[in-house]
Design an enzyme around this catalytic site. Structure first.
Site, PDB file in Angstrom:
ATOM      1  N   GLY A   6       0.479  -0.279  -1.972  1.00  0.00           N
ATOM      2  CA  GLY A   6       1.071  -0.054  -3.140  1.00  0.00           C
ATOM      3  C   GLY A   6       2.357  -0.486  -3.218  1.00  0.00           C
ATOM      4  CB  CYS A   7       5.457  -1.064  -1.408  1.00  0.00           C
ATOM      5  SG  CYS A   7       5.633   0.622  -0.990  1.00  0.00           S
ATOM      6  CB  THR A   8       1.900  -5.222  -0.744  1.00  0.00           C
ATOM      7  OG1 THR A   8       2.357  -5.028   0.514  1.00  0.00           O
ATOM      8  CG2 THR A   8       1.541  -6.680  -1.016  1.00  0.00           C
TER       9      THR A   8
END
Length: 224
Positions: A121-123
């Site tokens: 998700g952060c990527t």
């Protein structure tokens, strides 16, 4: 004859010349050896050790109390719309000092916060900002990613995903807390838009990874 014998003094018994010729032997006096100073008993030694340990613990407790007071003093109140981005010295992905109070001195700034670097998700969120990064730059806005990861972990992530903007390492969640995105040992996914000069104009928290870049850009475009 009888009278003479009766009047004569009786002779004292003779002392043996052998006995009288012997010298008197004196017995030497016994000398007392000085007593050695007594060593402290085991009980006393144990009491001294226990006393030292208590003093050390008391000193350690005092130092810890002072440290806690300093930590409390360093905590800043969360900011809201209209507030100014405070000055906090952190490290970027290169391990260099970065003053958050000065990053918006010349341009507007978008800070996007991720729970953990190099996770799916952060990527997605970071690469979304990467793909439209030039559009932010054309509007005179810089992009910064923020997480509690170490500078080394952020640097690896930046290289792996070719992120063209700086990353801010905030392991104690000092900045994250000021932005209101701290959640115990976690970071709430979010983004914040600051105008030139550091005033907070917009914040989205929580926000979906795929929506964060687009919503930030749309807000900035709507200012003009």
């Amino acid at each position: 004859m009888a009278s003479d014998e009766l009047g004569a003094d009786p002779q004292a018994p003779r002392r043996s010349s052998r006995i009288s010729g012997q010298s008197k032997v004196e017995t030497p006096a016994l000398t007392k050896k000085p007593k050695k100073p007594s060593k402290p008993g085991k009980k006393r030694a144990a009491e001294e050790v226990d006393k030292d340990e208590k003093n050390k613990k008391a000193k350690a407790n005092e130092d810890e109390a002072v440290k806690e007071d300093d930590d409390v003093a360093d905590v800043l109140a969360p900011i809201d719309i209209g507030d100014i981005l405070p000055s906090i010295t952190l490290k970027n992905e290169k391990g260099e000092d970065i003053d958050t109070g000065s990053i918006a001195a010349e341009k507007g700034v978008v800070l996007f916060l991720v729970p953990k670097a190099d996770t799916p998700g952060c990527t997605t969120q970071a690469c979304g900002f990467r793909d439209i990064w030039q559009e932010f730059a054309s509007l005179d806005y810089d992009i910064y990613g923020v997480s509690a990861d170490s500078s080394a972990a952020q640097s690896k992530w930046q290289t792996k995903k070719q992120l063209p903007f700086p990353l801010i390492s905030d392991p104690k969640r000092s900045l994250i807390g000021v932005l209101g995105a701290g959640d115990g040992n976690k970071t709430k996914r979010s983004h914040f838009v600051f105008e030139k000069g550091g005033k907070l104009l917009d914040k989205r928290m929580p926000v979906k990874p795929v929506d964060s870049p687009r919503l930030a850009l749309e807000f900035i475009k709507g200012l003009s």
